[in-house]
Each structure stands twice: as C-alpha cells, then as structure tokens.
Motif scaffolding. Structure first.
Motif, PDB file in Angstrom:
ATOM      1  N   PRO A  90      -3.189   6.645   0.354  1.00  0.00           N
ATOM      2  CA  PRO A  90      -2.752   5.503  -0.436  1.00  0.00           C
ATOM      3  C   PRO A  90      -1.400   4.904  -0.045  1.00  0.00           C
ATOM      4  O   PRO A  90      -1.063   3.825  -0.524  1.00  0.00           O
ATOM      5  N   SER A  91      -0.626   5.583   0.798  1.00  0.00           N
ATOM      6  CA  SER A  91       0.727   5.111   1.079  1.00  0.00           C
ATOM      7  C   SER A  91       0.921   4.833   2.570  1.00  0.00           C
ATOM      8  O   SER A  91       0.685   5.705   3.423  1.00  0.00           O
ATOM      9  N   VAL A  92       1.386   3.622   2.896  1.00  0.00           N
ATOM     10  CA  VAL A  92       1.647   3.284   4.301  1.00  0.00           C
ATOM     11  C   VAL A  92       2.859   4.044   4.838  1.00  0.00           C
ATOM     12  O   VAL A  92       3.048   4.136   6.052  1.00  0.00           O
ATOM     13  N   HIS A  93       3.684   4.605   3.957  1.00  0.00           N
ATOM     14  CA  HIS A  93       4.851   5.372   4.377  1.00  0.00           C
ATOM     15  C   HIS A  93       4.506   6.805   4.773  1.00  0.00           C
ATOM     16  O   HIS A  93       5.343   7.524   5.311  1.00  0.00           O
ATOM     17  N   VAL A  94       3.267   7.190   4.489  1.00  0.00           N
ATOM     18  CA  VAL A  94       2.877   8.584   4.709  1.00  0.00           C
ATOM     19  C   VAL A  94       1.686   8.706   5.661  1.00  0.00           C
ATOM     20  O   VAL A  94       1.674   9.582   6.538  1.00  0.00           O
ATOM     21  N   TYR A  95       0.695   7.833   5.485  1.00  0.00           N
ATOM     22  CA  TYR A  95      -0.574   7.989   6.196  1.00  0.00           C
ATOM     23  C   TYR A  95      -0.751   6.903   7.260  1.00  0.00           C
ATOM     24  O   TYR A  95      -0.752   5.707   6.919  1.00  0.00           O
ATOM     25  N   PRO A  96      -0.923   7.279   8.507  1.00  0.00           N
ATOM     26  CA  PRO A  96      -1.069   6.270   9.557  1.00  0.00           C
ATOM     27  C   PRO A  96      -2.350   5.448   9.427  1.00  0.00           C
ATOM     28  O   PRO A  96      -2.431   4.347   9.970  1.00  0.00           O
ATOM     29  N   ASP A  97      -3.362   5.957   8.704  1.00  0.00           N
ATOM     30  CA  ASP A  97      -4.612   5.215   8.545  1.00  0.00           C
ATOM     31  C   ASP A  97      -4.702   4.494   7.207  1.00  0.00           C
ATOM     32  O   ASP A  97      -5.787   4.050   6.803  1.00  0.00           O
ATOM     33  N   ALA A  98      -3.574   4.337   6.518  1.00  0.00           N
ATOM     34  CA  ALA A  98      -3.604   3.752   5.176  1.00  0.00           C
ATOM     35  C   ALA A  98      -4.229   2.361   5.165  1.00  0.00           C
ATOM     36  O   ALA A  98      -4.966   2.011   4.248  1.00  0.00           O
ATOM     37  N   ARG A  99      -3.932   1.569   6.212  1.00  0.00           N
ATOM     38  CA  ARG A  99      -4.473   0.210   6.260  1.00  0.00           C
ATOM     39  C   ARG A  99      -5.911   0.170   6.766  1.00  0.00           C
ATOM     40  O   ARG A  99      -6.696  -0.675   6.334  1.00  0.00           O
ATOM     41  N   ASP A 100      -6.260   1.054   7.668  1.00  0.00           N
ATOM     42  CA  ASP A 100      -7.541   0.966   8.367  1.00  0.00           C
ATOM     43  C   ASP A 100      -8.619   1.892   7.805  1.00  0.00           C
ATOM     44  O   ASP A 100      -9.785   1.772   8.195  1.00  0.00           O
ATOM     45  N   LEU A 101      -8.265   2.795   6.913  1.00  0.00           N
ATOM     46  CA  LEU A 101      -9.242   3.722   6.371  1.00  0.00           C
ATOM     47  C   LEU A 101     -10.401   2.961   5.737  1.00  0.00           C
ATOM     48  O   LEU A 101     -10.197   2.024   4.972  1.00  0.00           O
ATOM     49  N   LYS A 102     -11.623   3.342   6.084  1.00  0.00           N
ATOM     50  CA  LYS A 102     -12.776   2.652   5.544  1.00  0.00           C
ATOM     51  C   LYS A 102     -12.863   2.873   4.036  1.00  0.00           C
ATOM     52  O   LYS A 102     -12.773   4.001   3.558  1.00  0.00           O
ATOM     53  N   ARG A 103     -13.041   1.767   3.318  1.00  0.00           N
ATOM     54  CA  ARG A 103     -13.141   1.848   1.863  1.00  0.00           C
ATOM     55  C   ARG A 103     -14.589   2.196   1.484  1.00  0.00           C
ATOM     56  O   ARG A 103     -15.445   1.319   1.393  1.00  0.00           O
ATOM     57  N   GLU A 104     -14.856   3.477   1.317  1.00  0.00           N
ATOM     58  CA  GLU A 104     -16.159   3.977   0.911  1.00  0.00           C
ATOM     59  C   GLU A 104     -15.950   5.125  -0.060  1.00  0.00           C
ATOM     60  O   GLU A 104     -14.838   5.654  -0.183  1.00  0.00           O
ATOM     61  N   GLU A 105     -17.004   5.535  -0.744  1.00  0.00           N
ATOM     62  CA  GLU A 105     -16.868   6.532  -1.810  1.00  0.00           C
ATOM     63  C   GLU A 105     -16.174   7.800  -1.348  1.00  0.00           C
ATOM     64  O   GLU A 105     -15.337   8.356  -2.067  1.00  0.00           O
ATOM     65  N   ALA A 106     -16.495   8.267  -0.161  1.00  0.00           N
ATOM     66  CA  ALA A 106     -15.919   9.521   0.330  1.00  0.00           C
ATOM     67  C   ALA A 106     -14.412   9.445   0.488  1.00  0.00           C
ATOM     68  O   ALA A 106     -13.729  10.477   0.478  1.00  0.00           O
ATOM     69  N   ASN A 107     -13.876   8.218   0.615  1.00  0.00           N
ATOM     70  CA  ASN A 107     -12.437   8.038   0.841  1.00  0.00           C
ATOM     71  C   ASN A 107     -11.697   7.520  -0.380  1.00  0.00           C
ATOM     72  O   ASN A 107     -10.556   7.071  -0.276  1.00  0.00           O
TER      73      ASN A 107
END
Length: 348
Positions: free
Chosen positions: A124-141
C-alpha cells in the motif's frame, strides 16, 4: 406529471436506503425499512422465502403488470484471516478491484458486531514497496486493515470475525444543492426510490391504474438470480435499474435510460417501442441504448423460465460499479415514464 412527484420523499428515502449496508443476501435491514414504507403508503407487502418482497397495488383489473428493482448492492465476504491479522476478501458482485482500493468498509459478524476497516493492496505504500504502483489489483493482492489493535490471526479471530462474515463498503453519499447525487450503490437503490416515488404519487393522488401493479424487490440481483422467481400471473415485466453511461452510449445522468438490448439479448420489441413513444409524448429526457456487459432482473426472470414480455429502464448512472453519480432529474424522468406506462390502457 413530473411536477406532481414528491421529490422530498424520494430523496429522503434514497438517502436512508444508501445508509443501510445491503450486499447481496444481507438485506434484511433494508427490506424492513421498505416493508414499513409500503405500510405507510397502504400497499400490501409479502415477504418471499429468498429474502425479497412483493408489493401489490390493486388496479381496475386483476391482470397484473410487474415492476422490479433490487435492494442488494456490491460488497464482499471474509475469505480468510491472514497470519498478520489482516483479512483476505472475496467479492460479491462484478466490480473491478481498483474501484474499492482505499475504501472504508465495515465487517459484519454473525453475532451482530461491526468493525471498521480500510481496503488496501498488500503493497500500500510507495515509500516501502517497489511494486506499489504496478501491483495487479486482484483479490489475491487486496486485504482489509482493521481499525483494531490486531497483529495476528488469533487476535482478529478473538474479535469474533470468521470466514463468511459480510463486508460492506462505505457509500460516501453526497446530495448536492444543484441536484447531483454521488454515492456508491445508486445501482440500484436509485431504482428502488423511483418505484416508491411512483407508489407515493399513486397513493396521494388516489390514482387507480388500469391493471394491478406488482413490485418485486429482489436481494440477489448483483449475483445473477434476483428476480429469477416472479409471481406466475405476471405477463409483462419492467426492470428498473441504472442506465449505463460512457463509450458510444447516449444516456446522460439526467436521462431515463431505455435499454433495447443487453448481454442477454433484445428486450421485448413492443414494450420498448411503447416506452419510447410515451417518453416522447411526455417530453421526457431519455435515451435508448444497448448495454453489452449488462444483465437485469428482467433477464433473470426470463432465464428462470418466466413466460413474460420484458423491458428495462432506469436513471442514468455514471461510473457504475464504482464511485457512481446521477442527477435528481434522472429520477424524475424515470418516475414519470413509469407512471405514463402503468396508467396506459392495455393494448393502447
């Protein structure tokens, strides 16, 4: 007829409905409200085993015309509790996951407890996770961060939360002074409010329609089988549901939409033509459109084996299954078209 609509009544009922959580199958509180409203208007109410209801307003003849709208909305259910204490969800209804990211929600336990939370991605945080912007928005995520001091599965379970508990989304309702209405779940609580606006008009003005009017309120439309059962004496059936907006569609948020065809196929030719002619006669703001990714309670009744003619109309709603918006003029146009239709003599 538009000038005779009790606009304060319709808007007040819509606001109350929107404030009540009612994901598919979790509609008892909303149905209780509507049963009480039916009683105030002197309209008989019959509860159905599946949780919906049938309202009956006698007409000049016993031959009924059926109208329907659905009380249920999109929502979710607790799928599992993670080791972190956060909740994995399972969607109820066909929405895109990105449309609920960052949304406030409530978990409803089967013991009647309610817990506030927020729907987030697992990054959930761009300051922590490099995939915050690109993570696929699906139930598992996606997961729910509870507003409770929990850091383990056991601590969340201690709150009484378990798989199968319902999750409702904050509607974020706003009624603006210039007539705009924005909220989740206008699909289809705006349609329900239109039907009760019609009933209120009939009651106050002591109108006796040519045919008995039966209104079916369904509670499983968003999962496909809302009005799959309707009373067997109904031969003509109109679903009142939101009109979609966008792409090559002509409907606006101030129109009543008349749907000629959706994903299940064409609606009845004669009924659709009659609705168009009445909208023209009454000088209503309306649009005729095709919805290729849409199904209604009228099509559910057809799939359920009902031997009916069916049509679909409703107020135009922008950004359906997301952060929806309509205008009160769409409600007035929808009520006026319904009134014109049910007051017409059969065969005219």
């Amino acid at each position: 007829m538009i000038d005779q609509i009790n606009r304060a009544y319709v808007l007040n009922l819509l606001q109350r409905l929107l404030s009540i959580p009612s994901p598919s199958g979790y509609c008892r509180q909303a149905m209780n409200l509507l049963e009480q409203e039916a009683g105030k208007l002197g309209v008989s109410f019959e509860s159905l085993p599946k949780g919906g209801g049938v309202l009956t307003l006698p007409g000049q003849s016993d031959e009924p015309i059926g109208l329907t709208a659905h009380v249920d909305t999109l929502g979710a259910m607790v799928r599992s509790i993670k080791a972190s204490g956060r909740i994995r969800l399972s969607s109820i209804g066909g929405f895109a996951m990105n449309s609920i990211e960052g949304e406030y929600c409530t978990v409803h336990t089967r013991e009647g407890r309610e817990y506030s939370g927020t729907i987030l991605t697992t990054s959930p945080s761009v300051h922590v996770y490099p995939d915050a912007r690109d993570l696929k928005r699906e139930e598992a995520n996606m997961e729910i961060r509870l507003d409770e001091k929990v850091g383990s599965k056991a601590e969340t379970e201690a709150l009484g939360i378990r798989p199968g508990d319902y999750i409702s989304f904050d509607p974020r309702t706003r009624f603006l002074p210039n007539g705009w209405i924005k909220s989740r779940h206008l699909d289809d609580k705006a349609g329900v409010a239109c039907l009760f606006g019609l009933l209120e008009w009939l009651s106050v003005n002591q109108k006796l329609p040519p045919r008995t009017v039966k209104i079916i309120l369904s509670v499983y439309e968003e999962v496909g089988h809302g009005s799959s059962y309707i009373p067997e004496d109904i031969r003509e059936f109109i679903a009142v549901d939101m009109g979609a907006i966008g792409d090559d569609l002509t409907c606006t948020e101030q129109d009543v939409s008349i749907c000629a065809k959706d994903s299940t196929g064409p609606y009845d030719y004669d009924m659709t033509t009659k609705l168009i002619r009445l909208a023209e006669r009454e000088r209503l703001n309306f649009a005729v459109d095709l919805y290729p990714f849409y199904g209604s309670d009228a099509s559910a009744a057809l799939r359920g084996g009902s031997n009916i003619k069916a049509a679909l109309i409703g107020p135009g709603v922008q950004a359906s299954h997301a952060v929806e918006r309509t205008h009160e003029k769409a409600l007035w146009n929808t009520i006026a078209l319904l009134a014109a239709y049910i007051m017409e003599q059969p065969g005219s």
